[in-house]
Write a protein that holds these residues in place. Structure first.
Motif, PDB file in Angstrom:
ATOM      1  N   ARG A 134      14.129  12.291  -1.690  1.00 28.72           N
ATOM      2  CA  ARG A 134      14.796  12.466  -2.980  1.00 28.72           C
ATOM      3  C   ARG A 134      13.808  12.782  -4.103  1.00 28.72           C
ATOM      4  NH1 ARG A 134      18.349   7.447  -5.101  1.00 28.72           N
ATOM      5  NH2 ARG A 134      19.122   8.350  -7.046  1.00 28.72           N
ATOM      6  N   TYR A 135      12.616  12.272  -3.969  1.00 27.10           N
ATOM      7  CA  TYR A 135      11.598  12.459  -5.016  1.00 27.10           C
ATOM      8  C   TYR A 135      10.340  13.092  -4.420  1.00 27.10           C
ATOM      9  CZ  TYR A 135      14.619   8.893  -7.081  1.00 27.10           C
ATOM     10  OH  TYR A 135      15.701   8.190  -7.534  1.00 27.10           O
ATOM     11  N   PRO A 136      10.410  14.401  -4.077  1.00 32.03           N
ATOM     12  CA  PRO A 136       9.211  15.042  -3.518  1.00 32.03           C
ATOM     13  C   PRO A 136       8.089  14.985  -4.545  1.00 32.03           C
ATOM     14  CG  PRO A 136      11.154  16.471  -3.331  1.00 32.03           C
ATOM     15  CD  PRO A 136      11.517  15.344  -4.246  1.00 32.03           C
ATOM     16  N   ALA A 137       6.902  14.596  -4.095  1.00 27.93           N
ATOM     17  CA  ALA A 137       5.798  14.358  -5.030  1.00 27.93           C
ATOM     18  C   ALA A 137       5.524  15.580  -5.892  1.00 27.93           C
ATOM     19  CB  ALA A 137       4.542  13.946  -4.253  1.00 27.93           C
ATOM     20  N   ASN A 138       5.586  16.773  -5.304  1.00 24.74           N
ATOM     21  CA  ASN A 138       5.206  17.961  -6.074  1.00 24.74           C
ATOM     22  C   ASN A 138       6.265  18.373  -7.093  1.00 24.74           C
ATOM     23  OD1 ASN A 138       6.913  18.619  -3.996  1.00 24.74           O
ATOM     24  ND2 ASN A 138       6.149  20.707  -3.812  1.00 24.74           N
ATOM     25  N   GLN A 177       0.841  -1.211   0.000  1.00 25.46           N
ATOM     26  CA  GLN A 177       0.000   0.000   0.000  1.00 25.46           C
ATOM     27  C   GLN A 177       0.874   1.258   0.000  1.00 25.46           C
ATOM     28  OE1 GLN A 177      -3.548   0.026  -0.090  1.00 25.46           O
ATOM     29  NE2 GLN A 177      -3.033   2.142  -0.646  1.00 25.46           N
ATOM     30  N   PHE A 178       1.938   1.241   0.787  1.00 27.81           N
ATOM     31  CA  PHE A 178       2.829   2.409   0.820  1.00 27.81           C
ATOM     32  C   PHE A 178       3.401   2.699  -0.565  1.00 27.81           C
ATOM     33  CE2 PHE A 178       6.809   4.619   1.141  1.00 27.81           C
ATOM     34  CZ  PHE A 178       6.586   5.576   2.121  1.00 27.81           C
ATOM     35  N   LEU A 179       3.872   1.662  -1.233  1.00 23.97           N
ATOM     36  CA  LEU A 179       4.495   1.852  -2.554  1.00 23.97           C
ATOM     37  C   LEU A 179       3.452   2.272  -3.596  1.00 23.97           C
ATOM     38  CD1 LEU A 179       6.899  -1.221  -2.547  1.00 23.97           C
ATOM     39  CD2 LEU A 179       7.530   1.187  -2.226  1.00 23.97           C
ATOM     40  N   ARG A 180       2.227   1.753  -3.435  1.00 25.41           N
ATOM     41  CA  ARG A 180       1.151   2.147  -4.349  1.00 25.41           C
ATOM     42  C   ARG A 180       0.844   3.641  -4.186  1.00 25.41           C
ATOM     43  NH1 ARG A 180      -4.084  -1.025  -3.080  1.00 25.41           N
ATOM     44  NH2 ARG A 180      -2.668  -2.800  -3.388  1.00 25.41           N
ATOM     45  N   ASP A 181       0.736   4.088  -2.951  1.00 28.69           N
ATOM     46  CA  ASP A 181       0.465   5.513  -2.699  1.00 28.69           C
ATOM     47  C   ASP A 181       1.633   6.371  -3.205  1.00 28.69           C
ATOM     48  OD1 ASP A 181      -1.867   4.706  -1.469  1.00 28.69           O
ATOM     49  OD2 ASP A 181      -1.110   4.935   0.570  1.00 28.69           O
ATOM     50  N   ASP A 206       2.401  10.200  -9.909  1.00 25.38           N
ATOM     51  CA  ASP A 206       1.892   9.885 -11.253  1.00 25.38           C
ATOM     52  C   ASP A 206       2.863   8.952 -11.994  1.00 25.38           C
ATOM     53  OD1 ASP A 206       0.112   9.916 -13.342  1.00 25.38           O
ATOM     54  OD2 ASP A 206       0.766  11.845 -14.143  1.00 25.38           O
ATOM     55  N   TRP A 207       3.359   7.971 -11.270  1.00 22.57           N
ATOM     56  CA  TRP A 207       4.372   7.065 -11.820  1.00 22.57           C
ATOM     57  C   TRP A 207       3.774   5.769 -12.360  1.00 22.57           C
ATOM     58  CZ3 TRP A 207       8.930   7.274  -7.712  1.00 22.57           C
ATOM     59  CH2 TRP A 207       9.707   8.415  -7.973  1.00 22.57           C
ATOM     60  N   ASN A 208       2.462   5.579 -12.247  1.00 16.54           N
ATOM     61  CA  ASN A 208       1.915   4.300 -12.723  1.00 16.54           C
ATOM     62  C   ASN A 208       2.080   4.126 -14.222  1.00 16.54           C
ATOM     63  OD1 ASN A 208       0.849   2.753 -10.426  1.00 16.54           O
ATOM     64  ND2 ASN A 208      -0.290   4.650 -10.053  1.00 16.54           N
TER      65      ASN A 208
END
Lengths: 116, 116, 116, 116
Positions: free
Chosen positions: D102-106, C12-16, C22-24
């Protein structure tokens, strides 16, 4: 390197082989790199439970397996280079010159810290 | 294959390179196969997030990276073959003959079910 | 196996983590398998020039590198399983039952011929 | 990560499995890393000729193959960690914290330049 090498004949053979089978649709560099990875996995399997010493003195079955895997790996290397329009001999020669600079014989002799 | 290939010059160069650095103690086939696996991992990284189409049309940085990795892979293939006393050209030629039997052009054309 | 394991929290952590970035679009099983291959290449590099004995007694830098690579590999395994809707615990348990059948302890003890 | 994970039961099972077969002599981290590389090669073979889209929608045979390979890979990851006395959950958690920094979502949203 005193004698250059020429893999052009093998490159042409593999190109014709793929053309005749309409395989270029599958032979993208991405796919070929994965296929190369699969063959390297098979080479690793040959050696995985052997000691380093045993790996240098293979029984005939394992030697034949190593020959087959190395042949497959070499074919994929040549095919990827062809699809990317890479001159392998030039790429190897450039790398060898870099390595000669990076690992001077008198500095790294016998050292496993530097990459052998 | 109309033109055989000869990697003997590269083989000799790499043998001398290792001898001068006393690296044969590290260059067992087992260790070299692992090193080959490491280089293939780096090649996979070049292509991993690219589409198959993008992998066939690399920007200059990625193309240079692919050249470097293919060169490293080829060197390890030649080194392993030398340490195992394997004639790569013979091994490749035998495999190519097998593949020609196994994948007749008129039967497998365009099929991804058979191994391209 | 007396205690099952549950990687659902990590999954779940990696999915979130991927959703938020937006890496899917990049995380197809094919791409993730290549990324896994890249990380395994890095793990091979840690051990490639070490003897088997040295590999069991790593210095702190190499141990940290092994930890990092194993963590990356595990993350990709969990991510691939999630994208393919595979229950890893079930898959592992099924394989372990097969291995117990395939390698009876009293028949294969100490044998490197059977796959350890 | 809200829920930690615990692979201790699997670790213990694999340790007992190896002990009962006297396989610890083969299970050095070096050898196990090679075996892991072999299994990853088999996973790459599952996906090598598929498009990224096809890789996300496997037929039952390929899905079963992916399950088997992921199970094998996970077992070797757990076995290597055990032999090196590495706590996988701690290693993963440390890496996840690094990746979040390292990879901030924004900043990286949807970008394939940053490593997904």
């Amino acid at each position: 390197m005193s004698e250059p090498f020429d893999l052009g004949g093998l490159e042409q053979f593999l190109r014709d082989f793929a053309d005749e089978r309409d395989w270029n649709q599958f032979h993208t560099p991405k796919n070929l790199a994965m296929a190369l990875g699969g063959e390297v996995g098979e080479l690793l399997e040959v050696f995985q439970w052997l000691t380093p010493e045993q790996s240098a003195d293979l029984d005939p079955d394992r030697k034949r397996a190593a020959e087959d895997e190395l042949a497959d790996i070499l074919q994929y290397v040549v095919r990827i280079a062809d699809q990317l329009d890479i001159n392998l001999a030039e790429a190897v020669w450039r790398k060898l010159a870099q390595n000669a600079d990076r690992y001077p014989a008198n500095e790294v002799r016998g050292s496993g810290n530097k990459r052998p």
